[in-house]
Design a protein around this motif. Structure first.
Motif, PDB file in Angstrom:
ATOM      1  N   ALA A  36      42.486 -19.221  51.324  1.00  0.00           N
ATOM      2  CA  ALA A  36      41.353 -19.605  50.472  1.00  0.00           C
ATOM      3  C   ALA A  36      41.770 -19.657  49.005  1.00  0.00           C
ATOM      4  CB  ALA A  36      40.200 -18.622  50.654  1.00  0.00           C
ATOM      5  N   ILE A  37      42.508 -18.638  48.561  1.00  0.00           N
ATOM      6  CA  ILE A  37      42.954 -18.587  47.171  1.00  0.00           C
ATOM      7  C   ILE A  37      43.952 -19.704  46.888  1.00  0.00           C
ATOM      8  CG2 ILE A  37      44.229 -17.204  45.478  1.00  0.00           C
ATOM      9  CD1 ILE A  37      43.068 -14.722  46.800  1.00  0.00           C
ATOM     10  N   PHE A  38      44.838 -19.965  47.868  1.00  0.00           N
ATOM     11  CA  PHE A  38      45.818 -21.041  47.692  1.00  0.00           C
ATOM     12  C   PHE A  38      45.123 -22.400  47.601  1.00  0.00           C
ATOM     13  CE2 PHE A  38      48.744 -24.273  49.339  1.00  0.00           C
ATOM     14  CZ  PHE A  38      49.811 -24.093  48.464  1.00  0.00           C
ATOM     15  N   THR A  39      44.089 -22.592  48.404  1.00  0.00           N
ATOM     16  CA  THR A  39      43.328 -23.845  48.348  1.00  0.00           C
ATOM     17  C   THR A  39      42.646 -23.990  46.989  1.00  0.00           C
ATOM     18  OG1 THR A  39      42.897 -23.689  50.728  1.00  0.00           O
ATOM     19  CG2 THR A  39      41.536 -25.219  49.463  1.00  0.00           C
ATOM     20  N   ALA A  40      42.047 -22.878  46.504  1.00  0.00           N
ATOM     21  CA  ALA A  40      41.417 -22.902  45.183  1.00  0.00           C
ATOM     22  C   ALA A  40      42.452 -23.178  44.104  1.00  0.00           C
ATOM     23  CB  ALA A  40      40.715 -21.574  44.922  1.00  0.00           C
ATOM     24  N   LEU A  41      43.620 -22.552  44.226  1.00  0.00           N
ATOM     25  CA  LEU A  41      44.703 -22.773  43.271  1.00  0.00           C
ATOM     26  C   LEU A  41      45.121 -24.242  43.259  1.00  0.00           C
ATOM     27  CD1 LEU A  41      47.096 -21.787  41.435  1.00  0.00           C
ATOM     28  CD2 LEU A  41      48.380 -21.421  43.556  1.00  0.00           C
ATOM     29  N   THR A  42      45.272 -24.816  44.433  1.00  0.00           N
ATOM     30  CA  THR A  42      45.735 -26.203  44.536  1.00  0.00           C
ATOM     31  C   THR A  42      44.725 -27.173  43.937  1.00  0.00           C
ATOM     32  OG1 THR A  42      46.855 -25.579  46.588  1.00  0.00           O
ATOM     33  CG2 THR A  42      46.669 -27.914  46.111  1.00  0.00           C
ATOM     34  N   THR A  43      43.439 -26.919  44.209  1.00  0.00           N
ATOM     35  CA  THR A  43      42.414 -27.805  43.627  1.00  0.00           C
ATOM     36  C   THR A  43      42.413 -27.709  42.103  1.00  0.00           C
ATOM     37  OG1 THR A  43      40.745 -26.079  43.926  1.00  0.00           O
ATOM     38  CG2 THR A  43      40.929 -27.747  45.651  1.00  0.00           C
ATOM     39  N   THR A  45      32.742 -22.000  46.312  1.00  0.00           N
ATOM     40  CA  THR A  45      32.496 -22.749  47.551  1.00  0.00           C
ATOM     41  C   THR A  45      33.723 -22.714  48.455  1.00  0.00           C
ATOM     42  OG1 THR A  45      30.958 -24.214  46.417  1.00  0.00           O
ATOM     43  CG2 THR A  45      31.872 -24.995  48.490  1.00  0.00           C
ATOM     44  N   ILE A  46      34.906 -22.785  47.859  1.00  0.00           N
ATOM     45  CA  ILE A  46      36.144 -22.780  48.655  1.00  0.00           C
ATOM     46  C   ILE A  46      36.295 -21.461  49.412  1.00  0.00           C
ATOM     47  CG2 ILE A  46      38.668 -22.801  48.490  1.00  0.00           C
ATOM     48  CD1 ILE A  46      38.376 -24.813  46.217  1.00  0.00           C
ATOM     49  N   TYR A  47      35.994 -20.331  48.733  1.00  0.00           N
ATOM     50  CA  TYR A  47      36.078 -19.037  49.421  1.00  0.00           C
ATOM     51  C   TYR A  47      35.114 -18.984  50.592  1.00  0.00           C
ATOM     52  CZ  TYR A  47      38.551 -17.541  45.209  1.00  0.00           C
ATOM     53  OH  TYR A  47      39.438 -17.433  44.175  1.00  0.00           O
ATOM     54  N   PHE A  48      33.884 -19.417  50.346  1.00  0.00           N
ATOM     55  CA  PHE A  48      32.861 -19.375  51.402  1.00  0.00           C
ATOM     56  C   PHE A  48      33.235 -20.302  52.556  1.00  0.00           C
ATOM     57  CE2 PHE A  48      28.274 -20.548  52.625  1.00  0.00           C
ATOM     58  CZ  PHE A  48      28.249 -19.555  53.601  1.00  0.00           C
ATOM     59  N   SER A  49      33.722 -21.498  52.235  1.00  0.00           N
ATOM     60  CA  SER A  49      34.092 -22.455  53.284  1.00  0.00           C
ATOM     61  C   SER A  49      35.240 -21.919  54.135  1.00  0.00           C
ATOM     62  CB  SER A  49      34.501 -23.789  52.651  1.00  0.00           C
ATOM     63  OG  SER A  49      33.452 -24.327  51.886  1.00  0.00           O
ATOM     64  N   THR A  50      36.197 -21.263  53.511  1.00  0.00           N
ATOM     65  CA  THR A  50      37.345 -20.718  54.241  1.00  0.00           C
ATOM     66  C   THR A  50      36.922 -19.581  55.168  1.00  0.00           C
ATOM     67  OG1 THR A  50      38.721 -21.258  52.326  1.00  0.00           O
ATOM     68  CG2 THR A  50      39.684 -19.810  53.985  1.00  0.00           C
ATOM     69  N   LEU A  51      36.040 -18.714  54.687  1.00  0.00           N
ATOM     70  CA  LEU A  51      35.574 -17.588  55.508  1.00  0.00           C
ATOM     71  C   LEU A  51      34.757 -18.052  56.713  1.00  0.00           C
ATOM     72  CD1 LEU A  51      34.490 -14.947  52.828  1.00  0.00           C
ATOM     73  CD2 LEU A  51      36.532 -14.927  54.265  1.00  0.00           C
ATOM     74  N   ARG A  52      34.155 -19.240  56.626  1.00  0.00           N
ATOM     75  CA  ARG A  52      33.321 -19.740  57.718  1.00  0.00           C
ATOM     76  C   ARG A  52      34.140 -20.248  58.897  1.00  0.00           C
ATOM     77  NH1 ARG A  52      29.935 -18.283  59.661  1.00  0.00           N
ATOM     78  NH2 ARG A  52      29.230 -20.221  60.617  1.00  0.00           N
ATOM     79  N   ILE A  53      35.395 -20.608  58.660  1.00  0.00           N
ATOM     80  CA  ILE A  53      36.194 -21.221  59.731  1.00  0.00           C
ATOM     81  C   ILE A  53      36.499 -20.195  60.817  1.00  0.00           C
ATOM     82  CG2 ILE A  53      38.464 -22.218  60.252  1.00  0.00           C
ATOM     83  CD1 ILE A  53      38.350 -23.651  57.635  1.00  0.00           C
ATOM     84  N   GLY A  54      36.206 -20.591  62.031  1.00  0.00           N
ATOM     85  CA  GLY A  54      36.527 -19.746  63.182  1.00  0.00           C
ATOM     86  C   GLY A  54      35.642 -18.535  63.342  1.00  0.00           C
ATOM     87  N   GLN A  55      34.542 -18.438  62.599  1.00  0.00           N
ATOM     88  CA  GLN A  55      33.669 -17.271  62.684  1.00  0.00           C
ATOM     89  C   GLN A  55      32.574 -17.506  63.724  1.00  0.00           C
ATOM     90  OE1 GLN A  55      34.082 -14.379  61.149  1.00  0.00           O
ATOM     91  NE2 GLN A  55      35.903 -15.084  60.025  1.00  0.00           N
ATOM     92  N   SER A  56      32.340 -16.492  64.530  1.00  0.00           N
ATOM     93  CA  SER A  56      31.259 -16.574  65.511  1.00  0.00           C
ATOM     94  C   SER A  56      29.931 -16.181  64.884  1.00  0.00           C
ATOM     95  CB  SER A  56      31.562 -15.654  66.706  1.00  0.00           C
ATOM     96  OG  SER A  56      31.737 -14.312  66.261  1.00  0.00           O
ATOM     97  N   GLU A  57      29.990 -15.479  63.756  1.00  0.00           N
ATOM     98  CA  GLU A  57      28.768 -15.035  63.083  1.00  0.00           C
ATOM     99  C   GLU A  57      28.098 -16.218  62.392  1.00  0.00           C
ATOM    100  OE1 GLU A  57      30.138 -12.154  60.312  1.00  0.00           O
ATOM    101  OE2 GLU A  57      31.103 -13.623  59.021  1.00  0.00           O
ATOM    102  N   SER A  58      26.827 -16.028  62.044  1.00  0.00           N
ATOM    103  CA  SER A  58      26.085 -17.084  61.370  1.00  0.00           C
ATOM    104  C   SER A  58      26.552 -17.199  59.921  1.00  0.00           C
ATOM    105  CB  SER A  58      24.581 -16.776  61.399  1.00  0.00           C
ATOM    106  OG  SER A  58      24.290 -15.657  60.581  1.00  0.00           O
ATOM    107  N   SER A  59      26.225 -18.334  59.336  1.00  0.00           N
ATOM    108  CA  SER A  59      26.629 -18.560  57.939  1.00  0.00           C
ATOM    109  C   SER A  59      25.951 -17.576  56.998  1.00  0.00           C
ATOM    110  CB  SER A  59      26.301 -20.003  57.526  1.00  0.00           C
ATOM    111  OG  SER A  59      24.915 -20.265  57.689  1.00  0.00           O
TER     112      SER A  59
END
Length: 771
Positions: A721-728, A335-349
């Motif tokens: 994204a990886i750093f956020t996953a690492l921290t969690t 979920t963290i990877y997907f959430s990070t990739l969604r930020i600032g994207q103009s494309e649909s989820s």
């Protein structure tokens, strides 16, 4: 329409799996014993139930010891300078007061601290009445010896022996007198003023109180109540009588300590973890949606896995399920990877998840391949663990792909925090000199760790119990002249007579084993079988006639009565004051009779095992040894799992990026393991079951880091994204490093060290070809 149908189908499956779990858990066996993880032998379930009954009895025993102190002068000095309200109160009165207070507890089944004069007379009369029930081979050999008549003469002419004419007439061989001496010499406990008393090596008297707890006391809540009430009572006694020392011993106190410590740690560490994760997620995404989606994916995986596992297996082991929950560290990253990739994207989820499906699938397939091979294990508990983990990973991934795009259509944040910092980090770490230096350092540490690799399978070494409880236990053991290193032999038979016959054979062999130094001592029921009692009665009458004729040669014409031996039944023996000591070692129901034999300080385990196996219906029990066997077996299995996992990483990565890049990724995984083991050794620990479990989770998380970093188009997004996953992960599992339980700490050390290395090495991974 197909997307909505897939999402609806997954939701329906979750509900069905939850219903199946609830239904099946109420109909299948829930096993929580570590020993149940051992491969099943031919021993039937009934024998295991008997063994559990004896273990429960052993765990329900509590002993208190009360003493005034080292000397009367010290006591007087203490009393003069304290609030002792009754300085002249004897230790026996204090012990009686303590006993009365303990007896008020609703968790007490039995309590013994005194023996009245009437009970002592009844015990002596009981032994005298049933002489042949207690004669052992040593006494028979002495009576049969040629110099026994001289021993009788010596006692008859001794002015201090106290031999009466009635004793000579009814017991010419003085069997009752010898038995009284023999039975009393087996124990360090004596009776003074009607109380059970023992002395330490400084000749201080200790009044002993033996307590048996009822079945309710085995629960955690009740153990806590009893331990707290006991501590309050001891504090009250020591406040009123500062010179008095009170010792306690019992499994219930260790259980309460472990439970209360774990509860405090879970509360404190859980609070820190929860606050930390929510703060981190909100800081990165400015939204709580990713947090709830992470929880949702994990719950989806666990619910579906539990439903499938309970549907296939008729027995679920809670310990294995607890180990399986470590897979959460792998699945929550999706979920963290997907959430990070969604930020600032103009494309649909849905377009974003389409880009993520390929690397996500490779990560999941790598994990599934490893667990699929483990699923083929002949050990039922291991295959159960593999199935649970496979299902958790699969359905958590499906939740991310199918359901989460509907909730992550847009995130308010347009830019990730610290992008400039992580850009600088990537530029620095990817310098050839820096990368090679890091890899070289990790290689040196890993080689050192692998060369000095040692293992530890002793479960007792993972338990850190308070010194105060351990000191008190050792002190009471010394008072009772018993060892803390106890083993057992369990005898089973269809009836009491067969049981006692087997016990006699075992006693004979154990006595020889003590002489040979194979063990220090043993404790078993003293009662002989009915057939032996009858034979011994004939033997006594034969020896009486012979010795009576021998005494006539010395001018003593004694008219002695024949021995009319009454047969002692086991039920009468174990319900008597003499047999009370052994009552907890005897168990009988409609199907079988069982007897537990206690062994002290076994030095030749194989020799004692051979003795047990030579007697039908007997089995050697070593709970600590059995636990060690469980830990060793699973440590060896998990070691194979690690090799299998690394083989799967190499295989799947070869298919994905080619052999050379796959070899690099596998090598980096090996370095992460080596560094984890190096830090584990620096902390003074050896490799064990729990540290290897941490390495398995490390491989699952590490391959995620490698795949997502090497597949990324935008490095800074992936590293954040990886750093956020690492921290969690550090917040959820890394915090366990501060646990007081060594097993948990070993798991956390390996995982934390390994994933930090995996994070550093992930940015050095060669990029995959972009299609």
């Amino acid at each position: 329409m197909s997307r909505k149908f897939s999402a609806l189908l997954l939701c329906v499956f979750m509900v069905v799996a939850a219903c199946i779990s609830v239904y099946r858990l109420s109909h299948i066996t829930i096993e929580s014993s570590v020993l149940s993880l051992l491969p099943q032998s031919g021993e039937d379930s009934y024998s295991k139930a008997v063994e559990k009954e004896f273990i429960k009895r052993l765990n329900s025993q509590v002993i208190f010891a009360i003493s005034r102190g080292d000397s009367d002068s010290q006591n007087k000095a203490l009393n003069e300078n304290s609030s002792d309200t009754s300085p002249d109160k004897s230790i026996y009165e204090i012990a009686d007061s303590f006993t009365d207070e303990v007896r008020k507890s609703p968790y007490i089944e039995n309590i013994k601290s005194k023996i009245s004069d009437k009970e002592q007379l009844e015990s002596a009369a009981f032994v005298y009445k049933y002489k042949t029930a207690f004669i052992d081979e040593k006494l028979k050999h002495e009576i049969a010896s040629g110099n026994y008549p001289q021993k009788i003469l010596a006692k008859l002419y001794s002015g201090f022996s106290g031999v009466s004419s009635a004793e000579i007439k009814n017991d010419l061989l003085m069997v009752g007198r010898n038995l009284a001496t023999t039975l009393s010499s087996d124990s360090s406990i004596r009776v003074e003023n009607g109380h059970l008393v023992a002395s330490d090596d400084r000749n201080n008297k200790w009044v002993l109180i033996f307590v048996t707890l009822n079945d309710d006391s085995m629960s955690t809540a009740v153990a806590s109540d009893f331990a707290q009430a006991t501590d309050n009572l001891i504090n009250k006694i020591q406040k009123n009588y500062p010179s008095v020392s009170v010792l306690k011993k019992g499994a219930v106190f260790y259980s309460d300590y472990a439970a209360s410590t774990s509860q405090r740690e879970i509360t404190l560490l859980g609070l820190i973890t929860t606050i930390g994760i929510f703060t981190l997620i909100f800081f990165v995404y400015r939204s709580f949606i990713p947090v709830f989606l992470t929880i949702g994916s994990v719950l989806c995986g666990i619910i579906c896995a539990l439903g499938i596992t309970t549907l296939i297996y008729d027995e679920i082991n809670l310990i294995i399920i607890g180990m399986c929950l470590s897979v959460i560290g792998i699945v929550c990253d999706y979920t963290i990877y997907f959430s990070t990739l969604r930020i600032g994207q103009s494309e649909s989820s849905f377009e974003t998840i389409r880009r993520l499906v390929k690397p996500l699938s490779f990560a999941v397939i790598t994990d599934l391949c490893a667990y699929l091979i483990i699923l083929l294990s002949p050990v039922r508990a291991v295959s159960q663990m593999a199935l649970f983990c496979m299902c958790t990973i699969t359905f958590a991934c499906l939740f991310v792909i199918v359901i989460e795009p509907y909730f992550l259509k847009n995130l308010k944040r347009e830019k990730l925090p610290f992008e400039s910092f992580f850009n600088g980090y990537l530029t620095f770490i990817r310098q050839r000199k820096i990368s090679y230096s890091i890899i070289a350092i990790l290689c040196i540490c890993s080689v050192f760790a692998f060369i000095n690799l040692k293992h530890n399978d002793d479960p007792m070494s993972f338990q850190r119990m308070p010194d105060s409880l351990k000191t008190q236990e050792l002190k009471i053991n010394s008072l009772l002249n018993t060892s803390e290193n106890l083993k057992y032999i369990l005898i089973n038979a269809d009836d009491d007579e067969t049981l006692l016959e087997r016990n006699e054979k075992l006693r004979e062999k154990l006595s020889l084993a003590v002489t040979e130094g194979k063990l220090k001592n043993y404790l078993t029921a003293k009662i002989n079988s009915e057939s032996t009692q009858k034979v011994d009665c004939i033997f006594l009458n034969e020896r009486k006639t012979i010795i009576q004729n021998e005494l006539k040669k010395h001018g003593l014409n004694l008219e002695a009565s024949d021995y009319h031996c009454e047969i002692l039944k086991p039920q009468d023996f174990f319900s008597s004051s003499i047999g009370e000591l052994y009552s907890s070692l005897y168990y009988k129901n409609d199907r079988t009779s069982s007897l537990m034999v206690v062994l002290e300080d076994v030095t030749d385990t194989e020799g004692i095992k051979n003795i047990a196996s030579s007697i039908e219906g007997s089995s050697y029990l070593d709970h600590r040894g059995n636990l060690t066997e469980v830990f060793k077996m699973y440590r060896e299995i998990f070691l194979k799992v690690i090799f299998i996992f690394m083989g799967c990483i190499l295989l799947v990565s070869t298919f994905r990026v080619g052999f050379k890049r796959a070899l690099v990724g596998t090598f980096f995984s090996l370095l992460s393991i080596g560094m984890a083991l190096f830090v584990l050794q620096l902390c003074g620990y050896k490799v064990n079951l729990f540290s290897e479990l941490g390495l398995i989770v490390l491989l699952g998380i590490g391959i995620n880091y490698n795949i997502f970093m090497s597949s990324s188009k935008i490095d800074v997004t992936s590293i954040i994204a990886i750093f956020t996953a690492l921290t969690t992960t550090l917040m959820t599992i890394g915090i366990l490093i501060f646990s007081s339980v060594d097993a948990i700490k070993c798991f956390a050390i390996c995982l934390v060290t390994g994933i930090i290395c995996a994070f550093i090495l992930s940015v050095m991974m060669p990029k995959t070809e972009k299609s």
